[in-house]
Write an enzyme that holds these catalytic residues in place. Sequence first.
Site, mmCIF file in Angstrom:
data_model
loop_
_atom_site.group_PDB
_atom_site.id
_atom_site.type_symbol
_atom_site.label_atom_id
_atom_site.label_comp_id
_atom_site.label_asym_id
_atom_site.label_seq_id
_atom_site.Cartn_x
_atom_site.Cartn_y
_atom_site.Cartn_z
ATOM 1 C CB SER A 220 100.238 -14.739 61.035
ATOM 2 O OG SER A 220 101.025 -15.732 60.404
ATOM 3 C CE1 TYR B 15 103.449 -11.290 57.827
ATOM 4 C CE2 TYR B 15 103.670 -13.366 59.005
ATOM 5 C CZ TYR B 15 102.926 -12.510 58.227
ATOM 6 O OH TYR B 15 101.644 -12.851 57.857
HETATM 7 N N1 NAD Z 1 99.247 -15.291 52.670
HETATM 8 C C1 NAD Z 1 99.527 -15.935 53.776
HETATM 9 O O1 NAD Z 1 100.022 -17.066 53.767
HETATM 10 C C2 NAD Z 1 99.219 -15.297 55.111
HETATM 11 C C3 NAD Z 1 99.342 -16.106 56.262
HETATM 12 C C4 NAD Z 1 99.070 -15.552 57.496
HETATM 13 C C5 NAD Z 1 98.679 -14.237 57.605
HETATM 14 N N2 NAD Z 1 98.577 -13.473 56.482
HETATM 15 C C6 NAD Z 1 98.170 -12.073 56.658
HETATM 16 O O2 NAD Z 1 97.023 -11.818 55.886
HETATM 17 C C7 NAD Z 1 97.017 -10.454 55.478
HETATM 18 C C8 NAD Z 1 96.850 -10.379 53.977
HETATM 19 O O3 NAD Z 1 97.929 -11.078 53.392
HETATM 20 P P1 NAD Z 1 97.943 -11.460 51.847
HETATM 21 O O4 NAD Z 1 98.708 -12.722 51.762
HETATM 22 O O5 NAD Z 1 96.586 -11.370 51.278
HETATM 23 O O6 NAD Z 1 98.858 -10.249 51.294
HETATM 24 P P2 NAD Z 1 98.930 -9.636 49.813
HETATM 25 O O7 NAD Z 1 100.264 -8.977 49.717
HETATM 26 O O8 NAD Z 1 98.594 -10.694 48.839
HETATM 27 O O9 NAD Z 1 97.767 -8.538 49.824
HETATM 28 C C9 NAD Z 1 97.840 -7.465 50.739
HETATM 29 C C10 NAD Z 1 97.073 -6.279 50.228
HETATM 30 O O10 NAD Z 1 97.274 -5.220 51.181
HETATM 31 C C11 NAD Z 1 97.668 -4.044 50.504
HETATM 32 N N3 NAD Z 1 98.536 -3.246 51.387
HETATM 33 C C12 NAD Z 1 99.844 -3.433 51.655
HETATM 34 N N4 NAD Z 1 100.299 -2.490 52.469
HETATM 35 C C13 NAD Z 1 99.257 -1.679 52.748
HETATM 36 C C14 NAD Z 1 99.107 -0.516 53.537
HETATM 37 N N5 NAD Z 1 100.138 0.013 54.196
HETATM 38 N N6 NAD Z 1 97.890 0.070 53.614
HETATM 39 C C15 NAD Z 1 96.836 -0.437 52.913
HETATM 40 N N7 NAD Z 1 96.926 -1.543 52.142
HETATM 41 C C16 NAD Z 1 98.119 -2.157 52.059
HETATM 42 C C17 NAD Z 1 98.396 -4.520 49.253
HETATM 43 O O11 NAD Z 1 98.421 -3.519 48.247
HETATM 44 C C18 NAD Z 1 97.576 -5.752 48.868
HETATM 45 O O12 NAD Z 1 96.499 -5.419 48.053
HETATM 46 C C19 NAD Z 1 98.326 -9.846 55.990
HETATM 47 O O13 NAD Z 1 98.093 -9.183 57.214
HETATM 48 C C20 NAD Z 1 99.200 -11.051 56.193
HETATM 49 O O14 NAD Z 1 100.206 -10.849 57.142
HETATM 50 C C21 NAD Z 1 98.829 -13.961 55.233
#
Ligand code: NAD
Length: 251
Positions: free
Chosen positions: A144, A157
Amino acid sequence: MELSLDGKVVLVTGGGAGLGRACVLAFVTAGAKVSVCDVSQEALDALATEVRELGGEIHTAVCDISNAEQVGSFFRATVDALGSLDVCLNNAGISAPLAPLGETSEADYDRVMSVNLKGTWLCMREALRIMTAAEGGNIINMASALSKKTYPGSCFYTTSKFAVAGMTRNTAVEYAAQGIRINAICPGNVLTPLLENTVSDEVKEHLAASHPMKRLGTPQEIANAAVFLASDASSFMTGALVSVDGGWTAM
Ligand SMILES: NC(=O)c1ccc[n+]([C@@H]2O[C@H](COP(=O)([O-])OP(=O)(O)OC[C@H]3O[C@@H](n4cnc5c(N)ncnc54)[C@H](O)[C@@H]3O)[C@@H](O)[C@H]2O)c1
């Protein structure tokens, strides 16, 4: 520049929604076979339909990445179903409600750390066992912008994502000589269910305005970086924390 993933087997955790889903579709479009886990069977079924409509090959499994047994059987099933493991995208991650550290709970600490940190470690360990035996491989961790900077109220986080960055760099050095590359993507704020469920509209507007590009990112913009890191076009990269954040961490 060769961005094709033709014939490569790519595993994605948390691929049922958000960034993971966008990465899966981009990998398939680039020619990869994909193995995807999520905690939601419904999300996996919808994704499998989309992938097959694109003409792609997909294996899916319900797997909670914080559970060592489930992770072990998901990785073994991937190799059984698709023949190998070339690229592993450790994407699954969760957030916690924003709160200053003095108002945080042990339950939120355990939940966030067990998925974001322990889950990423478990998946890296399984991937490395397979890739060491195969004498090569490629791991990408979804870290992130909060692996490099802080945001008030996001203690657990941010701490978990700083740790993922540390684990990425340390492990990249350990395995570089064995032909295994390990990098991380550090997205800025992207509108996905994770962001929708964590912050108010007001915070979303504040976040968009705080990026020098004055907007949030799109899942496709993160997926583009994932395809590059998964491909041989990034062959001299390992241990990198690649920012895709509209300039957010440059400030
Ligand atoms: N969206 C953002 O702005 C952002 C920014 C920086 C980093 N990230 C990182 O990107 C990654 C994805 O984020 P996102 O925004 O797509 O999240 P999201 O919540 O939209 O999607 C995450 C997916 O992971 C699945 N999931 C959750 N817990 C799980 C587990 N224990 N085992 C298996 N699957 C699981 C959920 O069911 C979902 O389908 C994460 O690691 C998040 O920290 C996101």
